[in-house]
Design a protein around this motif. Structure first.
Motif, PDB file in Angstrom:
ATOM      1  N   ILE A  70       1.007  -1.267  -0.144  1.00  0.00           N
ATOM      2  CA  ILE A  70      -0.122  -0.057  -0.048  1.00  0.00           C
ATOM      3  C   ILE A  70       0.746   1.246   0.224  1.00  0.00           C
ATOM      4  CG2 ILE A  70      -1.558   1.323   1.311  1.00  0.00           C
ATOM      5  CD1 ILE A  70      -2.907  -1.310   2.386  1.00  0.00           C
ATOM      6  N   PHE A  71       1.856   1.361   0.962  1.00  0.00           N
ATOM      7  CA  PHE A  71       2.587   2.465   1.076  1.00  0.00           C
ATOM      8  C   PHE A  71       3.751   2.678   0.211  1.00  0.00           C
ATOM      9  CE2 PHE A  71       4.673   0.462   4.543  1.00  0.00           C
ATOM     10  CZ  PHE A  71       6.043   0.443   4.143  1.00  0.00           C
ATOM     11  N   LYS A  72       4.259   1.644  -0.532  1.00  0.00           N
ATOM     12  CA  LYS A  72       5.142   1.808  -1.536  1.00  0.00           C
ATOM     13  C   LYS A  72       4.799   2.271  -2.793  1.00  0.00           C
ATOM     14  CE  LYS A  72       9.160  -0.649  -3.521  1.00  0.00           C
ATOM     15  NZ  LYS A  72       9.927  -2.051  -3.835  1.00  0.00           N
ATOM     16  N   THR A  73       3.657   1.592  -3.227  1.00  0.00           N
ATOM     17  CA  THR A  73       3.121   2.175  -4.520  1.00  0.00           C
ATOM     18  C   THR A  73       3.015   3.639  -4.298  1.00  0.00           C
ATOM     19  OG1 THR A  73       0.841   1.503  -3.867  1.00  0.00           O
ATOM     20  CG2 THR A  73       2.039  -0.103  -5.225  1.00  0.00           C
ATOM     21  N   ALA A  74       2.298   4.243  -3.374  1.00  0.00           N
ATOM     22  CA  ALA A  74       2.025   5.661  -3.040  1.00  0.00           C
ATOM     23  C   ALA A  74       3.411   6.364  -3.019  1.00  0.00           C
ATOM     24  CB  ALA A  74       1.212   5.818  -1.662  1.00  0.00           C
ATOM     25  N   GLY A  75       4.244   5.612  -2.431  1.00  0.00           N
ATOM     26  CA  GLY A  75       5.672   6.440  -2.486  1.00  0.00           C
ATOM     27  C   GLY A  75       6.180   6.491  -3.718  1.00  0.00           C
ATOM     28  N   LEU A  76       6.310   5.347  -4.542  1.00  0.00           N
ATOM     29  CA  LEU A  76       6.770   5.449  -5.931  1.00  0.00           C
ATOM     30  C   LEU A  76       5.885   6.501  -6.722  1.00  0.00           C
ATOM     31  CD1 LEU A  76       7.244   1.613  -6.482  1.00  0.00           C
ATOM     32  CD2 LEU A  76       8.676   3.400  -6.226  1.00  0.00           C
ATOM     33  N   ALA A  77       4.725   6.557  -6.440  1.00  0.00           N
ATOM     34  CA  ALA A  77       3.858   7.636  -7.221  1.00  0.00           C
ATOM     35  C   ALA A  77       4.338   9.123  -6.907  1.00  0.00           C
ATOM     36  CB  ALA A  77       2.400   7.457  -7.023  1.00  0.00           C
ATOM     37  N   VAL A  78       4.480   9.213  -5.397  1.00  0.00           N
ATOM     38  CA  VAL A  78       5.040  10.537  -4.997  1.00  0.00           C
ATOM     39  C   VAL A  78       6.397  11.098  -5.779  1.00  0.00           C
ATOM     40  CG1 VAL A  78       6.042  11.838  -3.010  1.00  0.00           C
ATOM     41  CG2 VAL A  78       3.973  10.508  -2.877  1.00  0.00           C
ATOM     42  N   ILE A  79       7.426  10.101  -5.841  1.00  0.00           N
ATOM     43  CA  ILE A  79       8.568  10.253  -6.591  1.00  0.00           C
ATOM     44  C   ILE A  79       8.358  10.903  -8.106  1.00  0.00           C
ATOM     45  CG2 ILE A  79      10.651   9.032  -7.743  1.00  0.00           C
ATOM     46  CD1 ILE A  79      10.641   9.557  -4.557  1.00  0.00           C
ATOM     47  N   GLY A  80       7.270  10.360  -8.670  1.00  0.00           N
ATOM     48  CA  GLY A  80       7.019  10.859  -9.932  1.00  0.00           C
ATOM     49  C   GLY A  80       6.306  12.219  -9.916  1.00  0.00           C
ATOM     50  N   ASP A  81       5.560  12.500  -8.848  1.00  0.00           N
ATOM     51  CA  ASP A  81       4.877  13.750  -8.775  1.00  0.00           C
ATOM     52  C   ASP A  81       5.899  14.966  -8.443  1.00  0.00           C
ATOM     53  OD1 ASP A  81       2.447  12.666  -8.794  1.00  0.00           O
ATOM     54  OD2 ASP A  81       2.108  12.567  -6.740  1.00  0.00           O
ATOM     55  N   ILE A  82       6.999  14.661  -7.745  1.00  0.00           N
ATOM     56  CA  ILE A  82       7.970  15.847  -7.433  1.00  0.00           C
ATOM     57  C   ILE A  82       9.248  15.818  -8.442  1.00  0.00           C
ATOM     58  CG2 ILE A  82       7.222  15.564  -5.086  1.00  0.00           C
ATOM     59  CD1 ILE A  82      10.129  14.148  -4.437  1.00  0.00           C
ATOM     60  N   SER A  83       8.937  14.995  -9.329  1.00  0.00           N
ATOM     61  CA  SER A  83      10.211  15.143 -10.467  1.00  0.00           C
ATOM     62  C   SER A  83       9.768  15.968 -11.535  1.00  0.00           C
ATOM     63  CB  SER A  83      10.269  13.684 -11.135  1.00  0.00           C
ATOM     64  OG  SER A  83      10.633  12.730 -10.099  1.00  0.00           O
ATOM     65  N   SER A  84      11.008  16.610 -12.247  1.00  0.00           N
ATOM     66  CA  SER A  84      10.635  17.338 -13.063  1.00  0.00           C
ATOM     67  C   SER A  84      10.706  17.030 -14.567  1.00  0.00           C
ATOM     68  CB  SER A  84      11.835  18.875 -12.986  1.00  0.00           C
ATOM     69  OG  SER A  84      13.291  18.394 -13.242  1.00  0.00           O
ATOM     70  N   SER A  85      11.198  15.820 -14.862  1.00  0.00           N
ATOM     71  CA  SER A  85      11.228  15.249 -16.008  1.00  0.00           C
ATOM     72  C   SER A  85      11.213  13.711 -15.763  1.00  0.00           C
ATOM     73  CB  SER A  85      12.572  15.619 -17.068  1.00  0.00           C
ATOM     74  OG  SER A  85      13.786  15.378 -16.219  1.00  0.00           O
ATOM     75  N   THR A  86      11.426  13.022 -16.929  1.00  0.00           N
ATOM     76  CA  THR A  86      11.472  11.591 -16.883  1.00  0.00           C
ATOM     77  C   THR A  86      12.920  11.273 -16.442  1.00  0.00           C
ATOM     78  OG1 THR A  86      11.872  11.443 -19.220  1.00  0.00           O
ATOM     79  CG2 THR A  86       9.729  10.892 -18.426  1.00  0.00           C
ATOM     80  N   ASP A  87      13.843  11.756 -16.843  1.00  0.00           N
ATOM     81  CA  ASP A  87      15.237  11.623 -16.463  1.00  0.00           C
ATOM     82  C   ASP A  87      15.501  11.870 -14.771  1.00  0.00           C
ATOM     83  OD1 ASP A  87      16.060  11.013 -18.836  1.00  0.00           O
ATOM     84  OD2 ASP A  87      16.872  12.538 -19.487  1.00  0.00           O
ATOM     85  N   ASP A  88      14.876  12.906 -14.532  1.00  0.00           N
ATOM     86  CA  ASP A  88      14.923  13.401 -13.079  1.00  0.00           C
ATOM     87  C   ASP A  88      14.140  12.212 -12.270  1.00  0.00           C
ATOM     88  OD1 ASP A  88      15.458  15.229 -10.906  1.00  0.00           O
ATOM     89  OD2 ASP A  88      13.270  15.536 -10.886  1.00  0.00           O
ATOM     90  N   HIS A  89      13.286  11.800 -12.938  1.00  0.00           N
ATOM     91  CA  HIS A  89      12.590  10.758 -12.085  1.00  0.00           C
ATOM     92  C   HIS A  89      13.444   9.352 -12.014  1.00  0.00           C
ATOM     93  CE1 HIS A  89       8.109   8.305 -12.055  1.00  0.00           C
ATOM     94  NE2 HIS A  89       9.158   8.161 -11.066  1.00  0.00           N
ATOM     95  N   THR A  90      14.067   9.138 -13.095  1.00  0.00           N
ATOM     96  CA  THR A  90      15.157   8.038 -12.815  1.00  0.00           C
ATOM     97  C   THR A  90      16.397   8.389 -11.832  1.00  0.00           C
ATOM     98  OG1 THR A  90      14.767   7.631 -15.020  1.00  0.00           O
ATOM     99  CG2 THR A  90      16.653   6.561 -13.903  1.00  0.00           C
ATOM    100  N   LYS A  91      16.558   9.557 -11.653  1.00  0.00           N
ATOM    101  CA  LYS A  91      17.872   9.944 -10.651  1.00  0.00           C
ATOM    102  C   LYS A  91      17.205   9.994  -9.296  1.00  0.00           C
ATOM    103  CE  LYS A  91      20.024  12.792 -14.150  1.00  0.00           C
ATOM    104  NZ  LYS A  91      20.041  14.068 -14.532  1.00  0.00           N
ATOM    105  N   LYS A  92      15.875  10.341  -9.042  1.00  0.00           N
ATOM    106  CA  LYS A  92      15.320  10.397  -7.872  1.00  0.00           C
ATOM    107  C   LYS A  92      14.931   8.919  -7.434  1.00  0.00           C
ATOM    108  CE  LYS A  92      13.336  15.043  -7.019  1.00  0.00           C
ATOM    109  NZ  LYS A  92      13.775  15.869  -8.067  1.00  0.00           N
ATOM    110  N   MET A  93      14.657   8.313  -8.202  1.00  0.00           N
ATOM    111  CA  MET A  93      14.279   6.676  -8.077  1.00  0.00           C
ATOM    112  C   MET A  93      15.390   6.028  -7.418  1.00  0.00           C
ATOM    113  SD  MET A  93      11.378   4.788  -7.955  1.00  0.00           S
ATOM    114  CE  MET A  93      10.289   5.230  -9.430  1.00  0.00           C
ATOM    115  N   ASN A  94      16.584   6.218  -8.077  1.00  0.00           N
ATOM    116  CA  ASN A  94      17.935   5.628  -7.614  1.00  0.00           C
ATOM    117  C   ASN A  94      18.297   6.114  -6.382  1.00  0.00           C
ATOM    118  OD1 ASN A  94      19.910   4.140  -9.555  1.00  0.00           O
ATOM    119  ND2 ASN A  94      18.447   5.341 -11.003  1.00  0.00           N
TER     120      ASN A  94
END
Length: 414
Positions: free
Chosen positions: A120-144
């Motif tokens: 439950i909380f991990k899927t929401a957390g992963l979605a948050v990372i996308g919400d606070i990212s400025s691009s798909t590349d930034d999304h990847t860096k934040k996910m790392n």
């Protein structure tokens, strides 16, 4: 655009939310990756068989898989913050109840509940990372970066269990620590301002929509690559100690043999933070090919050189594995509108947990059926997983099947 852009919020808000997500991943990494140490203690403490003890791993992974695919859409429907608080509250209560009794059945039920809460909380957390990212590349860096904190938790958890055991304290205190962290994070979450949840008139959040997403090419393709990666990764921290059992050496080789899994975890955690730097220098598709090729080389070399080479090569693979999972995961999620990020995260989490549960079993079966119990046969299967993963990244580099979707997402979603 169909949503309010996350980056219109104050930068300080991102710092608080990001720190909370990092802490959340650290916390559940601390417990889930301590299962090997817990099993080794609880097996003697409870007088259970190896098969029964394996439920400590299976219960959590199966629950994560079920929760991810059935409730991944929840954060798209009721919001990221509410979903995370629900998941953390459930996880905290389950963790606190480890001192409610001392039976194998109780622990198994609590581990299943905690796994369901993670989903439950991990899927929401992963979605948050996308919400606070400025691009798909930034999304990847934040996910790392966020997976780097998971890796640190994966080091801290087993170390704490070993310390507790040597001090004469129960391993169950690990879960009390987790429950306390949940309480602190819930309070902090209540005060934090999250990016507004994406809303769209075309939103179809629900189980049926999640299952349709599972069949879409980007979610399915990236999820299959994630499953191959996870199958290779869990081979090491589940079966490497057994593979090296009876191996005699001296000096540095003996040190690597004794601490092989811990070295693997340390290199994996360090590599995830390093991955943010590497992705600033090279295209992500090239990095995936290079790193999966090195992973395959480590597994293949271990098959050729046996235990003598495996004692060095398999822990070393952790450095190259470090950025594979967060990169594949972020790209899978980024291919879709933010209104679907929770549901897609649930799909990738389902494949992650299913592979984590089934791959060690497949290795054990192959070793028993075709090798008379020799785990070299099982690691031969894992080498096949690594080869297929390498082939998948080569295909991705040559054909770039998700390129168009990622470019469109950069324009419309970030």
């Amino acid at each position: 655009m169909s949503q309010t852009s996350a980056h219109t919020l104050p930068a300080a808000t991102y710092g608080v939310v990001t720190a909370l997500v990092f802490a959340m991943f650290f916390m559940f990494g601390m417990t889930t990756d301590a299962v090997g140490e817990i099993i080794s203690i609880a097996r003697g403490e409870l007088g259970i068989t190896n098969t029964e003890a394996a439920a400590f791993h299976w219960a959590t992974m199966i629950a994560i898989a079920l929760s991810g695919v059935t409730l991944g859409f929840l954060s798209d429907s009721i919001g990221r913050k509410r979903t995370i608080v629900i998941g953390l509250a459930l996880y905290g209560v389950a963790s606190a109840l480890f001192f409610a009794g001392s039976s194998f059945q109780l622990y198994t039920v609590l581990l299943f509940i905690s796994g369901f809460a993670i989903g439950i909380f991990k899927t929401a957390g992963l979605a948050v990372i996308g919400d606070i990212s400025s691009s798909t590349d930034d999304h990847t860096k934040k996910m790392n970066a966020v997976e780097g904190f998971f890796g640190v938790g994966a080091i801290a958890g087993p170390a704490l269990v070993v310390y507790l055991d040597h001090s004469g304290a129960s391993w169950r205190w690990l879960y009390i620590v987790a429950a306390a962290l949940c309480a602190v994070m819930i309070v902090a979450m209540s005060r934090a301002t999250f990016p507004p949840t994406v809303q769209s008139e075309k939103s179809e959040a629900g189980l049926g929509h999640t299952l349709r997403l599972m069949r879409s090419p980007y979610a399915f393709g990236f999820s299959m690559m994630i499953a191959l990666y996870v199958a290779s990764e869990v081979a090491i921290f589940v079966w490497l100690p057994t593979f090296l059992d009876g191996f005699e050496a001296s000096g540095m080789t003996a040190f690597f043999a004794a601490y092989a899994v811990m070295i693997f975890f340390v290199l994996r955690a360090a590599g995830r933070f390093l991955g943010v730097f590497v992705l600033n220098l090279l295209d992500w598709k090239i990095v995936l090919v290079l790193f999966t090729g090195l992973i395959f080389a480590c597994f293949a070399g271990s098959m050729v050189g046996g235990q003598v080479w495996a004692v060095y090569l398999l822990p070393l693979s952790g450095l190259f594995m470090s950025m594979i999972y967060p990169t594949l995961n972020s790209k899978a999620i980024s291919c879709y509108p933010k209104v679907d990020h929770g549901a897609v995260a649930g799909v990738t989490l389902f494949f992650t947990a299913a592979a984590a549960a089934l791959a060690p079993l497949a290795m054990a079966f192959a070793s028993d059926r075709f090798g008379g119990g020799d785990l070299k046969v099982g690691f031969g299967l894992a080498t096949g997983f690594a080869l297929l993963l390498f082939a998948g990244t080569l295909f991705n580099l040559i054909r770039d099947p998700a390129g168009k979707a990622l470019r469109e997402a950069n324009e419309s979603e970030y």
